[in-house]
Design an enzyme around this catalytic site. Structure first.
Site, PDB file in Angstrom:
ATOM      1  N   CYS A 169     -31.565 -43.781 -29.380  1.00  0.00           N
ATOM      2  CA  CYS A 169     -30.972 -44.298 -28.138  1.00  0.00           C
ATOM      3  C   CYS A 169     -29.772 -43.481 -27.654  1.00  0.00           C
ATOM      4  O   CYS A 169     -29.278 -43.709 -26.547  1.00  0.00           O
ATOM      5  CB  CYS A 169     -30.548 -45.755 -28.317  1.00  0.00           C
ATOM      6  SG  CYS A 169     -31.823 -46.798 -29.018  1.00  0.00           S
ATOM      7  N   HIS A 301     -23.577 -50.122 -23.907  1.00  0.00           N
ATOM      8  CA  HIS A 301     -24.917 -49.906 -24.456  1.00  0.00           C
ATOM      9  C   HIS A 301     -25.733 -51.179 -24.231  1.00  0.00           C
ATOM     10  O   HIS A 301     -26.890 -51.117 -23.837  1.00  0.00           O
ATOM     11  CB  HIS A 301     -24.816 -49.557 -25.940  1.00  0.00           C
ATOM     12  CG  HIS A 301     -26.112 -49.187 -26.572  1.00  0.00           C
ATOM     13  ND1 HIS A 301     -26.924 -48.186 -26.087  1.00  0.00           N
ATOM     14  CD2 HIS A 301     -26.755 -49.695 -27.653  1.00  0.00           C
ATOM     15  CE1 HIS A 301     -28.007 -48.084 -26.832  1.00  0.00           C
ATOM     16  NE2 HIS A 301     -27.934 -48.987 -27.790  1.00  0.00           N
ATOM     17  N   GLU A 312     -20.370 -54.213 -30.095  1.00  0.00           N
ATOM     18  CA  GLU A 312     -19.823 -53.418 -28.997  1.00  0.00           C
ATOM     19  C   GLU A 312     -18.596 -54.086 -28.380  1.00  0.00           C
ATOM     20  O   GLU A 312     -17.612 -53.406 -28.043  1.00  0.00           O
ATOM     21  CB  GLU A 312     -20.888 -53.170 -27.936  1.00  0.00           C
ATOM     22  CG  GLU A 312     -20.433 -52.209 -26.848  1.00  0.00           C
ATOM     23  CD  GLU A 312     -21.576 -51.680 -26.001  1.00  0.00           C
ATOM     24  OE1 GLU A 312     -21.373 -50.669 -25.293  1.00  0.00           O
ATOM     25  OE2 GLU A 312     -22.679 -52.266 -26.028  1.00  0.00           O
ATOM     26  N   LYS A 333     -28.900 -52.313 -18.608  1.00  0.00           N
ATOM     27  CA  LYS A 333     -30.214 -52.508 -19.231  1.00  0.00           C
ATOM     28  C   LYS A 333     -30.788 -53.872 -18.864  1.00  0.00           C
ATOM     29  O   LYS A 333     -31.995 -54.089 -19.001  1.00  0.00           O
ATOM     30  CB  LYS A 333     -30.112 -52.364 -20.753  1.00  0.00           C
ATOM     31  CG  LYS A 333     -29.892 -50.935 -21.238  1.00  0.00           C
ATOM     32  CD  LYS A 333     -29.908 -50.860 -22.755  1.00  0.00           C
ATOM     33  CE  LYS A 333     -29.697 -49.433 -23.242  1.00  0.00           C
ATOM     34  NZ  LYS A 333     -28.319 -48.969 -23.071  1.00  0.00           N
ATOM     35  N   HIS A 338     -34.465 -50.839 -21.491  1.00  0.00           N
ATOM     36  CA  HIS A 338     -33.954 -49.831 -22.427  1.00  0.00           C
ATOM     37  C   HIS A 338     -34.881 -48.614 -22.442  1.00  0.00           C
ATOM     38  O   HIS A 338     -35.987 -48.664 -22.980  1.00  0.00           O
ATOM     39  CB  HIS A 338     -33.848 -50.440 -23.820  1.00  0.00           C
ATOM     40  CG  HIS A 338     -32.998 -49.640 -24.759  1.00  0.00           C
ATOM     41  ND1 HIS A 338     -32.560 -48.357 -24.482  1.00  0.00           N
ATOM     42  CD2 HIS A 338     -32.500 -49.941 -25.999  1.00  0.00           C
ATOM     43  CE1 HIS A 338     -31.840 -47.911 -25.493  1.00  0.00           C
ATOM     44  NE2 HIS A 338     -31.784 -48.847 -26.421  1.00  0.00           N
ATOM     45  N   PHE A 397     -30.085 -46.445 -33.335  1.00  0.00           N
ATOM     46  CA  PHE A 397     -30.557 -46.677 -34.687  1.00  0.00           C
ATOM     47  C   PHE A 397     -30.227 -45.445 -35.535  1.00  0.00           C
ATOM     48  O   PHE A 397     -30.258 -44.316 -35.048  1.00  0.00           O
ATOM     49  CB  PHE A 397     -32.074 -46.891 -34.692  1.00  0.00           C
ATOM     50  CG  PHE A 397     -32.502 -48.314 -34.404  1.00  0.00           C
ATOM     51  CD1 PHE A 397     -31.588 -49.303 -34.076  1.00  0.00           C
ATOM     52  CD2 PHE A 397     -33.846 -48.660 -34.469  1.00  0.00           C
ATOM     53  CE1 PHE A 397     -31.989 -50.606 -33.827  1.00  0.00           C
ATOM     54  CE2 PHE A 397     -34.260 -49.963 -34.215  1.00  0.00           C
ATOM     55  CZ  PHE A 397     -33.334 -50.936 -33.897  1.00  0.00           C
TER      56      PHE A 397
END
Length: 408
Positions: A169, A301, A312, A333, A338, A397
């Protein structure tokens, strides 16, 4: 950074539209591109599943072929088609399509999480399902992660540094930082940067279901009842340019890239670390001199997963301290889904539009505040802002983190 870096071109394709302007207009109006889709893997796959996703507009590739021809677009996977389309718009807006400056002093750096997933699944169906040993001769070039940067370079005659980044990502965020580095070190005057993804395929969606990361209905970043992300496809590209070079050719300067921060959690493969994510944000904020700003626009994010959003929010507090709630937070998003490797680039395109217009788009699908996410989330409607600078977060990830700083 010793060389100032201007943003002179923007391009985007997502479920919200086939141009950067269309994507901005959609998020500012609060329109959502996430809907339920039926994913059918064909006769050799399990039963079809219905999952929320955000897919690129019908006919985008045909429209692109009409402009650019089939020579390149007809020979690449969908993820590369998305990248070429976004690059074309970005270069056109920068006034650099067919420009002689592209040849030797331009680089291309694009980020992708996986590459040609559609081609891969079709080839597996042919091999394992039909038991055919005859593969399409373009199978390998279509699958490789570097297929998109090669396609962009060939389409526009770019002979400078060209390479791909792949960090899940965070891929397009890393690509933007690396492209800026080419300009900073004098290896290029112009860098075509960003990313794309087209992994909303039956097999890949089953993989994401197995991770238990997908939402049941839609993406609800920072909402107390959030339950996961919505997969998307699309691409976004920015043209970065040495500031003096851009001024000398009379280019319209849309913004400025101020710097980036990167870090690695070196911890869990899927669970974020407060130390890692806050380190990336802090490094970008320090590089850009944002820590003392009265207001900074933060493009989160914001995946809509319980753990990521909570982490976050804590990172924003860790970096900005008592100023944390002074900075409006958006999470787009919730509108475009995403895009994995392409998300950070699309967020950057939207953030630059927001800064230029002085307005922050609302987070969609928000039902109730989460006490563990105590941030100034923009919800309900478009909000006027005074911020002239922004942070764009990308936390992947594997604990791979990047944060980008822009001004407009």
């Amino acid at each position: 950074m010793s060389r100032r870096i201007a943003v002179t071109g923007l391009g985007a394709v997502s479920a919200l539209g086939a141009t950067a302007a269309a994507n901005w207009q959609a998020v500012r109006e609060g329109r959502c591109g996430i809907t339920l889709h039926r994913f059918d893997g064909g006769p050799y796959a399990p039963e079809p599943v219905i999952i929320p996703a955000a897919l690129a507009p019908e006919g985008f590739s045909a429209a692109a072929e009409a402009r650019l021809g089939r020579k390149i677009l007809g020979s690449v996977d969908r993820f590369a088609q998305l990248a070429v389309c976004a690059a074309y718009e970005a270069l056109e807006s920068a006034g650099l399509v067919d420009h002689e400056a592209l040849a030797e002093r331009t680089g291309v750096v694009l980020g992708h999480g996986q590459g040609g997933q559609e081609t891969l699944e079709k080839s597996y169906e042919r091999y394992f399902g039909l038991r055919s040993q005859r593969m399409h001769p373009a199978t390998v070039p279509k699958i490789m992660v570097s297929g998109a940067v090669s396609a962009v370079a060939m389409q526009f005659g770019i002979h400078g540094p060209v390479f791909a980044t792949s960090s899940a990502c965070a891929s397009s965020a890393h690509a933007i930082i690396q492209g800026a580095g080419l300009i900073h070190t004098g290896l290029a005057d112009v860098a075509v940067v960003g990313g794309s993804e087209a992994i909303a395929t039956p097999g890949c969606m089953s993989g994401w279901q197995a991770v238990q990361a997908l939402a049941a209905q839609t993406c609800r970043p920072f909402s107390k009842d959030r339950d996961g992300m919505a997969m998307a496809e699309g691409g976004a590209v920015l043209v970065l340019e040495d500031y003096a070079h851009a001024e000398a050719r009379g280019a319209e300067i849309l913004g400025e890239f101020l710097g980036g921060g990167m870090s690695s959690d070196a911890g869990h493969i899927t669970q974020p670390s407060l130390a890692g994510t806050s380190a990336a944000m802090a490094r970008a904020a320090r590089a850009a001199g944002l820590l003392d700003d009265e207001q900074v626009l933060i493009s989160a994010h914001g995946t809509g997963t319980p753990l990521n959003d909570r982490n976050e929010a804590a990172s924003i507090h860790a970096v900005f301290g008592e100023r944390a709630r002074s900075h409006p937070v958006i999470a787009t998003k919730s509108a475009h889904g995403h895009l994995i490797g392409g998300s950070a680039a699309l967020q950057a395109v939207i953030a630059l539009h927001a800064l230029r217009e002085g307005a922050a788009p609302p987070v969609l699908n928000f039902n109730a505040p989460d006490p563990e996410c105590d941030i100034d989330l923009v919800v309900g409607q478009l909000r006027p802002i005074t911020a002239r600078r922004a942070l764009v977060n990308a936390f992947a990830f594997g604990g791979l983190n990047a944060s980008l700083a822009f001004a407009a």
